[in-house]
Write a protein that holds these residues in place. Structure first.
Motif, PDB file in Angstrom:
ATOM      1  N   ARG A   1      25.807  47.357  15.284  1.00 14.52           N
ATOM      2  CA  ARG A   1      26.222  46.916  13.953  1.00 14.52           C
ATOM      3  C   ARG A   1      25.067  46.813  12.973  1.00 14.52           C
ATOM      4  O   ARG A   1      25.290  46.637  11.782  1.00 14.52           O
ATOM      5  CB  ARG A   1      26.917  45.557  14.062  1.00 14.52           C
ATOM      6  N   GLU A   2      23.838  46.899  13.458  1.00 14.58           N
ATOM      7  CA  GLU A   2      22.681  46.811  12.588  1.00 14.58           C
ATOM      8  C   GLU A   2      22.251  48.214  12.183  1.00 14.58           C
ATOM      9  O   GLU A   2      22.025  49.072  13.026  1.00 14.58           O
ATOM     10  CB  GLU A   2      21.530  46.094  13.292  1.00 14.58           C
ATOM     11  N   CYS A   3      22.163  48.434  10.889  1.00  8.06           N
ATOM     12  CA  CYS A   3      21.776  49.760  10.415  1.00  8.06           C
ATOM     13  C   CYS A   3      20.578  49.630   9.482  1.00  8.06           C
ATOM     14  O   CYS A   3      20.363  48.596   8.853  1.00  8.06           O
ATOM     15  CB  CYS A   3      22.933  50.451   9.698  1.00  8.06           C
ATOM     16  N   SER A   4      19.813  50.692   9.409  1.00  5.37           N
ATOM     17  CA  SER A   4      18.591  50.686   8.605  1.00  5.37           C
ATOM     18  C   SER A   4      18.604  51.906   7.696  1.00  5.37           C
ATOM     19  O   SER A   4      18.652  53.042   8.172  1.00  5.37           O
ATOM     20  CB  SER A   4      17.364  50.714   9.521  1.00  5.37           C
ATOM     21  N   ALA A   5      18.579  51.665   6.382  1.00  3.37           N
ATOM     22  CA  ALA A   5      18.566  52.776   5.429  1.00  3.37           C
ATOM     23  C   ALA A   5      17.194  53.439   5.427  1.00  3.37           C
ATOM     24  O   ALA A   5      16.170  52.759   5.519  1.00  3.37           O
ATOM     25  CB  ALA A   5      18.915  52.274   4.035  1.00  3.37           C
ATOM     26  N   PRO A   6      17.136  54.742   5.298  1.00  6.18           N
ATOM     27  CA  PRO A   6      15.840  55.435   5.384  1.00  6.18           C
ATOM     28  C   PRO A   6      14.956  55.164   4.174  1.00  6.18           C
ATOM     29  O   PRO A   6      15.428  54.943   3.052  1.00  6.18           O
ATOM     30  CB  PRO A   6      16.246  56.914   5.457  1.00  6.18           C
ATOM     31  N   VAL A   7      13.648  55.220   4.413  1.00  2.99           N
ATOM     32  CA  VAL A   7      12.663  55.004   3.364  1.00  2.99           C
ATOM     33  C   VAL A   7      12.832  56.022   2.237  1.00  2.99           C
ATOM     34  O   VAL A   7      12.758  55.688   1.048  1.00  2.99           O
ATOM     35  CB  VAL A   7      11.239  55.072   3.958  1.00  2.99           C
ATOM     36  N   TRP A   8      13.059  57.275   2.612  1.00  2.00           N
ATOM     37  CA  TRP A   8      13.101  58.327   1.598  1.00  2.00           C
ATOM     38  C   TRP A   8      14.207  58.088   0.570  1.00  2.00           C
ATOM     39  O   TRP A   8      14.072  58.498  -0.599  1.00  2.00           O
ATOM     40  CB  TRP A   8      13.264  59.712   2.241  1.00  2.00           C
ATOM     41  N   LEU A   9      15.286  57.416   0.971  1.00  2.00           N
ATOM     42  CA  LEU A   9      16.397  57.201   0.049  1.00  2.00           C
ATOM     43  C   LEU A   9      16.011  56.220  -1.057  1.00  2.00           C
ATOM     44  O   LEU A   9      16.305  56.443  -2.244  1.00  2.00           O
ATOM     45  CB  LEU A   9      17.609  56.682   0.829  1.00  2.00           C
ATOM     46  N   ALA A  10      15.341  55.121  -0.687  1.00  2.00           N
ATOM     47  CA  ALA A  10      14.853  54.187  -1.706  1.00  2.00           C
ATOM     48  C   ALA A  10      13.794  54.845  -2.585  1.00  2.00           C
ATOM     49  O   ALA A  10      13.765  54.631  -3.810  1.00  2.00           O
ATOM     50  CB  ALA A  10      14.284  52.940  -1.034  1.00  2.00           C
ATOM     51  N   GLU A  11      12.943  55.650  -1.986  1.00  2.00           N
ATOM     52  CA  GLU A  11      11.915  56.345  -2.753  1.00  2.00           C
ATOM     53  C   GLU A  11      12.534  57.369  -3.708  1.00  2.00           C
ATOM     54  O   GLU A  11      12.025  57.593  -4.812  1.00  2.00           O
ATOM     55  CB  GLU A  11      10.943  57.040  -1.801  1.00  2.00           C
ATOM     56  N   LEU A  12      13.634  57.982  -3.302  1.00  2.00           N
ATOM     57  CA  LEU A  12      14.342  58.923  -4.180  1.00  2.00           C
ATOM     58  C   LEU A  12      14.857  58.205  -5.423  1.00  2.00           C
ATOM     59  O   LEU A  12      14.691  58.683  -6.550  1.00  2.00           O
ATOM     60  CB  LEU A  12      15.500  59.566  -3.417  1.00  2.00           C
ATOM     61  N   LEU A  13      15.483  57.043  -5.220  1.00  3.00           N
ATOM     62  CA  LEU A  13      16.005  56.284  -6.360  1.00  3.00           C
ATOM     63  C   LEU A  13      14.877  55.807  -7.270  1.00  3.00           C
ATOM     64  O   LEU A  13      15.022  55.783  -8.495  1.00  3.00           O
ATOM     65  CB  LEU A  13      16.813  55.089  -5.853  1.00  3.00           C
ATOM     66  N   ALA A  14      13.749  55.419  -6.670  1.00  8.63           N
ATOM     67  CA  ALA A  14      12.619  54.952  -7.474  1.00  8.63           C
ATOM     68  C   ALA A  14      11.942  56.089  -8.233  1.00  8.63           C
ATOM     69  O   ALA A  14      11.300  55.860  -9.259  1.00  8.63           O
ATOM     70  CB  ALA A  14      11.605  54.247  -6.581  1.00  8.63           C
ATOM     71  N   ALA A  15      12.104  57.318  -7.742  1.00 10.34           N
ATOM     72  CA  ALA A  15      11.386  58.457  -8.316  1.00 10.34           C
ATOM     73  C   ALA A  15      12.095  59.087  -9.495  1.00 10.34           C
ATOM     74  O   ALA A  15      11.506  59.929 -10.182  1.00 10.34           O
ATOM     75  CB  ALA A  15      11.138  59.516  -7.236  1.00 10.34           C
ATOM     76  N   THR A  16      13.345  58.733  -9.751  1.00 13.68           N
ATOM     77  CA  THR A  16      14.075  59.366 -10.844  1.00 13.68           C
ATOM     78  C   THR A  16      14.598  58.330 -11.828  1.00 13.68           C
ATOM     79  O   THR A  16      15.000  57.237 -11.436  1.00 13.68           O
ATOM     80  CB  THR A  16      15.260  60.197 -10.301  1.00 13.68           C
ATOM     81  N   GLY A  17      14.566  58.692 -13.081  1.00 11.97           N
ATOM     82  CA  GLY A  17      15.162  57.849 -14.106  1.00 11.97           C
ATOM     83  C   GLY A  17      16.502  58.370 -14.561  1.00 11.97           C
ATOM     84  O   GLY A  17      17.143  57.787 -15.438  1.00 11.97           O
ATOM     85  N   SER A  18      16.945  59.461 -13.944  1.00 16.10           N
ATOM     86  CA  SER A  18      18.204  60.101 -14.353  1.00 16.10           C
ATOM     87  C   SER A  18      19.405  59.393 -13.745  1.00 16.10           C
ATOM     88  O   SER A  18      19.306  58.761 -12.690  1.00 16.10           O
ATOM     89  CB  SER A  18      18.219  61.575 -13.916  1.00 16.10           C
TER      90      SER A  18
END
Length: 638
Positions: free
Chosen positions: A315-332
């Protein structure tokens, strides 16, 4: 599209019979350990799409655990052609998706897992599935022997509602039914055994096609094969509870004797044993009876410097680092496929993934209005709400895993080391309160453990873990002491580091950009960590004071509200007492990994991490030990 023949994975006649059933067939497949059911299901999905001409969205595929979802997803990517777009989900993930789509104004994250499952069952009965983009034409369900209680009722409601206009393929093995413990009452648990299989047979009668996969493709040694003959015996346990208990005791005793005839792996303190764990070129699992043993062994290996992964709950899941970095990298607000892949080129994407597979995964929860468009705000909401596709949240493979047998269910390893199982002993007398004595469950559990190996099988002496106990109120393990009320340590869970603000903020006042770089570049799984009391003033009447998360001497983040509440409840002796002091230091922890989270866009923007509200946090694991004075490490509380 034509399915490419895979000569290196030729199907047996029994597997081919499963694969070739028409889309509207009602198929029950019983499959023993290592019978190739995952590969068979991948090929079955290919045929449903290519030959039976079903859309990927018309096929609903559900499995019990994230590990099983990841395994089936990998098999589809490697060995299927037409079924590449078919999505595999856990029961819990699918239920949450259904509820969020049908009732978007309800905060389903505040409900318990079982609460969401029960609500999903009601939603199915009210037509919520039909309101989606696709109505299931074929339902595939794996590990059905572990469907008990609320999840069994949900799946029964699903199959019953669409039995006139759809088919299904359900796969299971009674000998591997190890999740009955989720039903607390022993009598009710016994009634749940094979209940779903009985329901399927009774409901669909002559229309049911029942097939069996008996060959074993996993075991490559005599040791790995020695438990297999007992699978059929476990499948045929008598219905009478007393007779079943006697037969299960015999089977457990036979399996235990076989296991103890295998070599002992040796003492973990031995340098040769440590090297054997550290340097083995293939995969190894150390399988434990419970998480108390797993936490104890993980702590010892951490102290000895042996890298490993502690298997988390399904039941414990971990979102990948790259996904948060993707959101932080774009202003679109939206991303097209080309821009998505350009951003990926500079992000820490797992080597086993491809841009195409990652694009398909994120589009499942963040499809934009136009063709080939990703909705960035929807992706943030999915990350914040824990609604990511299961293949994105699965933990990365590790060469050495410490796990309970339950959490290793559905997995396989080149080498398996099993902690010596206890001797079953029927209680001399049974008091009025029900005694939870379940030899059938213990026999199945040992059978599952002994059938995880491809090659070598060893036994390991049980660790001295009698002080490591379970606090059922909190669903956490703790380190006890000589007295019943002693609390000398606490298990760390995935939710114990605060996600409310980016690391570096929230009382510790560190540079968030420097903390982010530190987490990205210098923090690896296994890095030691500890919690340090920041001051002695409780945050609220039902919470402890705040603790700082310290990694390599740096204050990185603070603990979460749920941790503070659990620590307060654990240290409070009774409802009428107050906690008079708090541990100044909690040591013995390690970084399980770094994960992406999403919360307030304003908090992210204030920290200089972009405007989409995503950042990185460390995940901690281990059994933390309490120390009550900064100047000393004084062990048990006085």
């Amino acid at each position: 599209m034509t399915i490419t023949p895979l000569t290196e994975h030729c199907l047996t006649a029994a597997q081919q019979a499963v694969v070739d059933q028409p889309w509207d067939a009602r198929v029950l497949v019983t499959a023993g350990a290592g019978a190739g059911k995952t590969h068979t299901l991948a090929r079955r999905l290919d045929v449903l799409v290519e030959r039976e001409e079903l859309e990927a969205g018309e096929i609903l595929v559900l499995s019990f655990s994230r590990a099983a979802v990841r395994e089936l997803t990998v098999r589809i990517e490697r060995h299927a052609v037409a079924a590449q777009r078919v999505r595999v989900q856990t029961f819990d993930s699918w239920a949450a998706t259904l509820l969020n789509r049908a009732y978007p104004d309800t905060d389903w994250g505040a409900r318990t897992y079982d609460g969401r499952i029960e609500a999903a069952t009601e939603a199915i009965d009210k037509g919520a599935v039909e309101a989606g983009e696709y109505v299931p034409a074929h339902v595939v369900i794996d590990e059905v022997q572990d469907l008990v209680g609320a999840r069994r009722e949900m799946v029964e409601a699903l199959l019953d509602r669409f039995q006139e206009n759809s088919g299904f393929t359900v796969v299971g093995d009674s000998a591997q039914a190890v999740y009955g413990f989720q039903v607390s009452d022993p009598d009710e648990r016994a009634e749940e055994t094979d209940r779903f299989l009985d329901w399927v047979r009774a409901t669909f009668g002559e229309d049911l096609v029942e097939l069996h996969l008996s060959d074993n493709f996993r075991a490559r040694s005599e040791a790995a094969r020695m438990a297999l003959p007992y699978g059929a015996q476990l499948q045929r346990l008598p219905r009478d509870p007393a007779e079943a208990a006697d037969e299960a005791e015999r089977i457990h005793g036979d399996l235990r004797a076989l296991l103890l005839s295998e070599p002992n792996f040796g003492e973990l303190s031995d340098a040769f044993v440590q090297a054997a764990l550290r340097d083995f070129p293939d995969t190894t699992a150390i399988l434990c009876r419970d998480n108390g043993q797993a936490l104890t062994l993980s702590g010892r290996l951490s102290d000895l410097g042996v890298p490993h992964t502690l298997q988390r709950s399904a039941r414990e899941c971990s979102a990948p680092v790259w996904l948060a970095e993707l959101l932080a990298a774009t202003g679109s607000s939206t991303l097209g496929r080309t821009r998505f892949e350009e951003l990926l080129a500079d992000l820490p994407v797992p080597s086993c993934s491809t841009p195409e597979a990652l694009w398909r995964s994120v589009r499942k929860v963040a499809r934009g209005a136009g063709r080939g468009i990703l909705d960035v705000a929807a992706l943030h909401r999915a990350l914040a709400g824990g609604r990511l596709p299961d293949e994105l949240t699965a933990s990365q493979p590790s060469s050495l895993v410490i796990s309970t047998v339950h959490r290793a269910k559905g997995l396989e390893f080149d080498r398996v080391v099993i902690v010596e199982p206890r001797v079953l002993k029927k209680p001399a007398r049974v008091r009025k309160k029900k005694y939870d004595y379940d030899p059938a469950a213990e026999a199945r559990l040992l059978y599952v453990a002994m059938t995880r190996a491809r090659g070598d099988l060893y036994v390991l002496d049980a660790p001295d873990s009698w002080l490591v106990r379970k606090d059922k109120r909190l669903d956490r393990w703790y380190l006890g002491g000589r007295s019943n009320w002693a609390r000398n340590g606490i298990e760390l869970l995935a939710t114990d580091v605060s996600h409310e603000q980016p690391p570096g903020m929230e009382e510790i006042h560190q540079d968030t950009a420097e903390v982010r770089q530190f987490l990205l570049n210098e923090v690896d799984p296994g890095t030691p960590a500890e919690l340090v009391l920041m001051h002695g003033i409780p945050v609220a009447a039902d919470q402890s004071p705040p603790y700082a998360v310290v990694i390599e001497g740096r204050r990185i983040a603070v603990v979460s509200k749920s941790f503070r509440a659990d620590l307060h409840r654990m240290l409070r002796r009774n409802a009428h007492s107050e906690v008079d002091r708090w541990p100044s230091l909690i040591t013995g922890l390690r970084v399980d990994g770094v994960e992406g989270v999403a919360a307030s866009p304003a908090a992210a923007e204030a920290a200089g991490l972009g405007g989409h509200g995503a950042w990185l946090v460390p995940r901690l694991s281990g059994l933390g030990r309490f120390y009550w004075h900064k100047s000393g490490r004084d062990g048990e509380r006085a």
